[in-house]
Scaffold this motif. Structure first.
Motif, PDB file in Angstrom:
ATOM      1  N   GLU A   1       3.111  12.588   0.372  1.00 56.77           N
ATOM      2  CA  GLU A   1       3.897  11.769   0.829  1.00 56.77           C
ATOM      3  C   GLU A   1       3.183  10.716   2.700  1.00 56.77           C
ATOM      4  N   GLU A   2       2.384  10.253   3.107  1.00 56.72           N
ATOM      5  CA  GLU A   2       2.625  10.171   4.115  1.00 56.72           C
ATOM      6  C   GLU A   2       3.323  10.523   4.986  1.00 56.72           C
ATOM      7  N   GLY A   3       4.282  11.100   6.335  1.00 61.81           N
ATOM      8  CA  GLY A   3       5.188  10.689   6.776  1.00 61.81           C
ATOM      9  C   GLY A   3       5.944  11.406   6.582  1.00 61.81           C
ATOM     10  N   SER A   4       5.963  12.541   5.381  1.00 62.49           N
ATOM     11  CA  SER A   4       6.431  13.595   4.847  1.00 62.49           C
ATOM     12  C   SER A   4       6.257  15.032   4.841  1.00 62.49           C
ATOM     13  N   GLU A   5       6.427  15.946   4.411  1.00 59.74           N
ATOM     14  CA  GLU A   5       5.760  17.091   4.449  1.00 59.74           C
ATOM     15  C   GLU A   5       6.354  17.730   2.387  1.00 59.74           C
ATOM     16  N   ARG A   6       6.776  16.610   2.160  1.00 58.59           N
ATOM     17  CA  ARG A   6       7.080  17.017   0.955  1.00 58.59           C
ATOM     18  C   ARG A   6       5.923  16.422  -0.187  1.00 58.59           C
ATOM     19  N   ILE A   7       5.570  17.928  -1.072  1.00 56.16           N
ATOM     20  CA  ILE A   7       4.263  18.029  -1.803  1.00 56.16           C
ATOM     21  C   ILE A   7       4.449  16.612  -3.128  1.00 56.16           C
ATOM     22  N   ILE A   8       3.933  16.505  -3.363  1.00 60.42           N
ATOM     23  CA  ILE A   8       3.830  15.244  -4.157  1.00 60.42           C
ATOM     24  C   ILE A   8       2.962  15.970  -6.111  1.00 60.42           C
ATOM     25  N   TRP A   9       1.797  16.031  -5.737  1.00 62.48           N
ATOM     26  CA  TRP A   9       0.985  17.080  -6.497  1.00 62.48           C
ATOM     27  C   TRP A   9       0.206  17.610  -5.889  1.00 62.48           C
ATOM     28  N   TYR A  10      -0.630  18.754  -6.845  1.00 60.99           N
ATOM     29  CA  TYR A  10      -1.136  19.549  -5.736  1.00 60.99           C
ATOM     30  C   TYR A  10      -3.055  19.687  -7.212  1.00 60.99           C
ATOM     31  N   LYS A  11      -3.947  20.337  -6.818  1.00 59.02           N
ATOM     32  CA  LYS A  11      -4.750  20.527  -7.390  1.00 59.02           C
ATOM     33  C   LYS A  11      -5.685  22.404  -6.913  1.00 59.02           C
ATOM     34  N   GLU A  12      -6.008  22.904  -8.161  1.00 60.24           N
ATOM     35  CA  GLU A  12      -5.779  24.310  -7.883  1.00 60.24           C
ATOM     36  C   GLU A  12      -7.233  24.319  -9.235  1.00 60.24           C
ATOM     37  N   ARG A  13      -7.574  25.039  -9.156  1.00 59.02           N
ATOM     38  CA  ARG A  13      -9.213  25.802  -9.509  1.00 59.02           C
ATOM     39  C   ARG A  13      -9.583  26.846 -10.489  1.00 59.02           C
ATOM     40  N   PHE A  14      -9.731  26.854 -10.953  1.00 62.45           N
ATOM     41  CA  PHE A  14      -9.816  28.086 -11.928  1.00 62.45           C
ATOM     42  C   PHE A  14     -11.223  27.876 -12.923  1.00 62.45           C
ATOM     43  N   LEU A  15     -11.592  29.614 -13.734  1.00 58.54           N
ATOM     44  CA  LEU A  15     -13.382  28.549 -13.814  1.00 58.54           C
ATOM     45  C   LEU A  15     -12.826  29.549 -15.383  1.00 58.54           C
ATOM     46  N   SER A  16     -13.647  28.774 -16.667  1.00 60.71           N
ATOM     47  CA  SER A  16     -13.809  29.967 -17.398  1.00 60.71           C
ATOM     48  C   SER A  16     -14.573  30.094 -18.114  1.00 60.71           C
ATOM     49  N   ASP A  17     -15.605  30.503 -19.216  1.00 60.44           N
ATOM     50  CA  ASP A  17     -16.520  31.060 -19.361  1.00 60.44           C
ATOM     51  C   ASP A  17     -17.434  30.191 -19.088  1.00 60.44           C
ATOM     52  N   ASP A  18     -17.468  29.050 -18.980  1.00 57.68           N
ATOM     53  CA  ASP A  18     -18.480  28.075 -19.309  1.00 57.68           C
ATOM     54  C   ASP A  18     -18.200  26.841 -18.049  1.00 57.68           C
ATOM     55  N   GLU A  19     -17.342  26.983 -18.098  1.00 53.52           N
ATOM     56  CA  GLU A  19     -16.466  25.596 -17.219  1.00 53.52           C
ATOM     57  C   GLU A  19     -15.865  25.441 -15.609  1.00 53.52           C
ATOM     58  N   ILE A  20     -15.895  24.990 -14.799  1.00 58.31           N
ATOM     59  CA  ILE A  20     -15.161  25.143 -13.445  1.00 58.31           C
ATOM     60  C   ILE A  20     -13.979  23.953 -14.021  1.00 58.31           C
TER      61      ILE A  20
ATOM     62  N   LEU B   1       0.823  -1.263   0.681  1.00 58.62           N
ATOM     63  CA  LEU B   1      -0.030  -0.104   0.418  1.00 58.62           C
ATOM     64  C   LEU B   1       0.484   1.400  -0.166  1.00 58.62           C
ATOM     65  N   ALA B   2       0.255   2.552  -0.987  1.00 58.64           N
ATOM     66  CA  ALA B   2       1.469   3.692  -0.661  1.00 58.64           C
ATOM     67  C   ALA B   2       0.564   4.485  -0.016  1.00 58.64           C
ATOM     68  N   ARG B   3       0.517   5.653   1.184  1.00 59.37           N
ATOM     69  CA  ARG B   3      -0.495   6.077   1.670  1.00 59.37           C
ATOM     70  C   ARG B   3      -0.524   7.579   1.217  1.00 59.37           C
ATOM     71  N   TYR B   4      -1.046   8.393   1.031  1.00 54.50           N
ATOM     72  CA  TYR B   4      -0.997   9.622   0.601  1.00 54.50           C
ATOM     73  C   TYR B   4      -1.974  10.338   1.623  1.00 54.50           C
ATOM     74  N   ILE B   5      -1.477  11.651   2.162  1.00 62.35           N
ATOM     75  CA  ILE B   5      -2.198  12.995   2.567  1.00 62.35           C
ATOM     76  C   ILE B   5      -2.839  13.820   2.034  1.00 62.35           C
ATOM     77  N   VAL B   6      -3.882  14.125   1.994  1.00 59.68           N
ATOM     78  CA  VAL B   6      -4.607  15.066   1.284  1.00 59.68           C
ATOM     79  C   VAL B   6      -5.399  15.969   2.573  1.00 59.68           C
ATOM     80  N   GLN B   7      -5.145  17.286   1.732  1.00 55.57           N
ATOM     81  CA  GLN B   7      -4.594  18.743   2.963  1.00 55.57           C
ATOM     82  C   GLN B   7      -5.344  19.655   2.376  1.00 55.57           C
ATOM     83  N   SER B   8      -6.122  20.149   3.208  1.00 53.51           N
ATOM     84  CA  SER B   8      -6.907  21.937   1.865  1.00 53.51           C
ATOM     85  C   SER B   8      -4.844  22.620   2.314  1.00 53.51           C
TER      86      SER B   8
END
Length: 301
Positions: free
Chosen positions: A32-51, A12-19
């Motif tokens: 990664e769990e047990g680490s402060e190293r951020i591997i990925w992040y998700k951010e939001r944008f708005l277009s004319d018709d989509e989120i 099992l690979a375990r990852y922390i998901v945090q706002s």
């Protein structure tokens, strides 16, 4: 603060998901769990018709996947920046006739290396479970996520480099012609959550509250559906989760996220799809569960 990992099975690979600490930026960090190293992040944008939400590899600032949903109405699409124009992977509700139907369950299909099979069926069977994602369009247009890897940019800023027609043709030619298509199902669950290592008395009280939250919590599973049909009239077996999200968000908070993603790394390697794709799908479904009443209302319009 780094999270102390509990004892975890080797597969099992375990990852922390945090706002993010800055709530106004609506950013989610995956480390990664047990680490402060951020591997990925998700951010939001708005277009004319989509989120539109971007899942970005933090080390290279490379866009891995984009998630698209309309400002009004219903659909959820996931794209890689190197997919050909108009090609995407759709997450759709399961019909009530599906044996895997559950409240708020979604399904999608994509090409994989080795889909699971029902006991007693041939591994090469081309039959797919009858879900709402089964269609000729799905079979001919949904590409293999692992067959279109995005090219890391040299500039630190996030960039998307559309592939040239020649490179797209070369990569399409390189896809094995018999690459199977696997259907997956995302389903909420209300099993006990992952306990915090050595919790305080207060932590145990919070854990007890969280572990008794009904299925409307944000916990869920992602499971591949077996190919073929069972040999008997008995109900199909419960799919074995490939990924499980354990919600740890405190019960009194709003619009914040804290949880743990558990990915079966061995099975993920056999399936052959990038880990970032599983993460992107999980983050997409997590957003859906947070706003599912709005999504369900949109389907009724």
């Amino acid at each position: 603060m780094a999270t102390t990992p509990a004892q975890t099975p080797a597969h099992l690979a375990r990852y922390i998901v945090q706002s993010s600490d800055v709530l106004s930026d609506m950013r989610l960090n995956i480390s990664e769990e047990g680490s402060e190293r951020i591997i990925w992040y998700k951010e939001r944008f708005l277009s004319d018709d989509e989120i539109v939400e971007h899942v970005v590899e933090n080390a290279t600032s490379t866009l891995q996947w984009s998630i698209h949903r309309p400002k009004r109405g219903w659909y959820i699409h996931i794209r890689s920046p190197s997919f050909p124009p108009g090609v995407h992977i759709s997450l759709t509700p399961l019909p009530q006739s599906s044996p895997y139907h559950a409240e708020a369950a979604l399904s999608f299909s994509c090409r994989t290396n080795a889909p699971p099979t029902y006991p007693g069926t041939a591994a090469g069977s081309s039959a797919l479970p009858k879900t709402s994602t089964d269609s000729d369009d799905t079979l001919t247009t949904d590409p293999a996520p692992h067959s279109y890897p995005p090219t890391p940019p040299t500039n630190p800023a996030v960039r998307v480099h559309p592939p040239s027609p020649r490179s797209v043709h070369a990569r399409l030619v390189s896809i094995p012609p018999a690459a199977p298509i696997t259907s997956f199902v995302l389903t909420p669950h209300s099993l006990a959550h992952v306990p915090v290592a050595q919790p305080s008395l207060f932590g145990r009280v919070v854990a007890a509250l969280k572990n008794h939250v009904p299925s409307h919590s944000l916990s869920f599973t992602l499971s591949p559906l077996p190919v073929g049909s069972p040999d008997t009239e008995a109900p199909p077996p419960t799919p074995e989760p490939l990924l499980t999200y354990h919600d740890r968000t405190p019960v009194w908070t709003a619009r914040t996220i804290h949880g743990v993603l558990e990915l079966d790394a061995h099975r993920a390697q056999e399936i052959g799809v990038q880990t970032s794709f599983h993460v992107a799908v999980a983050l997409t479904y997590l957003e859906f569960l947070m706003d599912r009443e709005s999504f369900l209302a949109a389907t009724a319009d």
